[in-house]
Design an enzyme around this catalytic site. Structure first.
Site, short mmCIF file in Angstrom:
data_model
loop_
_atom_site.label_atom_id
_atom_site.label_comp_id
_atom_site.label_asym_id
_atom_site.label_seq_id
_atom_site.Cartn_x
_atom_site.Cartn_y
_atom_site.Cartn_z
N SER A 1 10.96 35.87 9.70
CA SER A 1 10.21 36.31 10.88
C SER A 1 9.17 36.99 10.69
O SER A 1 8.48 37.36 11.51
CB SER A 1 11.39 36.87 12.00
OG SER A 1 11.77 37.96 11.31
N GLU A 2 8.70 37.45 9.50
CA GLU A 2 7.67 38.30 9.22
C GLU A 2 6.46 38.27 9.78
O GLU A 2 5.76 38.99 10.24
CB GLU A 2 7.55 38.52 7.49
CG GLU A 2 8.53 39.16 6.97
CD GLU A 2 9.77 38.36 6.68
OE1 GLU A 2 10.71 38.82 5.77
OE2 GLU A 2 9.94 37.18 6.95
#
Length: 263
Positions: A135-136
């Site tokens: 999800s960065e």
């Protein structure tokens, strides 16, 4: 060990390291990173440990970075940010290179750095209800320190997709992509992990250690003269080792090898 964020137990030859911050979905902070590094270094050096299970309390396996830790990092200088990132990179590499085989017991969702935590383990068993997400990019970040391990697990083309899109994917997809080895119903998780740990503990400790190192060292290498010579050197050394000789003798004599006896 005096641990604030982990639980540690040893039963038989199997150690279990449990992330114990369920209220924050077992997210990393400085203390978690320090304690994981220390625990895996210590367990890797113990003769009475032949396998390590990495588990977690609560509904999530690991949600990545702790929000309060991320808030603090926002005010760091470049040098402070790099030093902080190196502690995480060191922790991941410590688990990856731990001389004992590591099984990830994934009982829930696994996001961002948590995916990296799973990727550094040798065997990953996940419940069929777990979801995974790199999800960065949603937060303006990149999965840098976990990148080498996740890319090895997923491969370059798949990593390009999930690093860029930050899509969530199921445990079944994670298995198809190579991140997860076994997907099981929640009520079968402990039985499956236990059976794998027991199988690891039955094998020659030295051979298991050297098998793990062999896979890591040969991954991505060209099959050239240097690699061929290296593999010949390794099998020659293991044949001459105490456990190598004992294993062959016990097989020929139709008896259990000495490492299966209680220590």
């Amino acid at each position: 060990m005096n641990l604030a964020t982990l639980k540690l137990t040893i039963e038989g030859f199997v150690a279990t390291v449990t992330l114990n911050r369920p209220d924050v979905r077992n997210a990393f902070n400085e203390t978690v990173i320090e304690e994981l590094t220390g625990a895996f270094r210590a367990l890797g050096a113990r003769d009475d440990v032949r396998a390590i299970v990495l588990a977690a309390e609560g509904v999530a396996f690991c949600a990545g970075a702790d929000l309060n830790w991320m808030k603090k990092m926002a005010g760091y200088s470049d040098a402070e940010n790099r030093a902080d990132a190196m502690t995480l990179a060191t922790m991941l590499h410590t688990i990856y290179r731990c001389p004992k085989p590591v099984i990830a017991r994934v009982q829930g969702d696994t996001y961002a750095g948590g995916v990296g935590l799973a990727a550094v383990c040798d065997i990953v068993v996940a419940v069929d209800t777990a979801h995974f997400c790199l999800s960065e990019a949603r937060l303006g970040l990149i999965p840098a320190t976990i990148g080498p391990y996740v890319i090895r697990a997923l491969g370059e083309p798949t990593s390009r997709r999930y690093f860029l899109t930050a899509e969530r994917f199921t445990a079944a997809t994670a298995q198809r992509l190579g991140l997860v080895h076994e997907v099981v119903a929640p009520d079968a998780l402990d039985t499956t992990v236990g059976a794998l740990a027991a199988a690891l503990a039955e094998n020659s400790p030295n051979a298991v250690r050297e098998c793990k190192r062999l896979v890591q060292d040969l991954s991505g290498r060209d099959i050239d003269a240097a690699t061929i010579g290296d593999t010949a050197d390794r099998i020659a050394a293991i044949r001459a080792s105490d456990e190598g000789r004992e294993g062959v003798r016990s097989f020929l004599e139709k008896r259990a090898p000495s490492w299966r006896a209680p220590v």
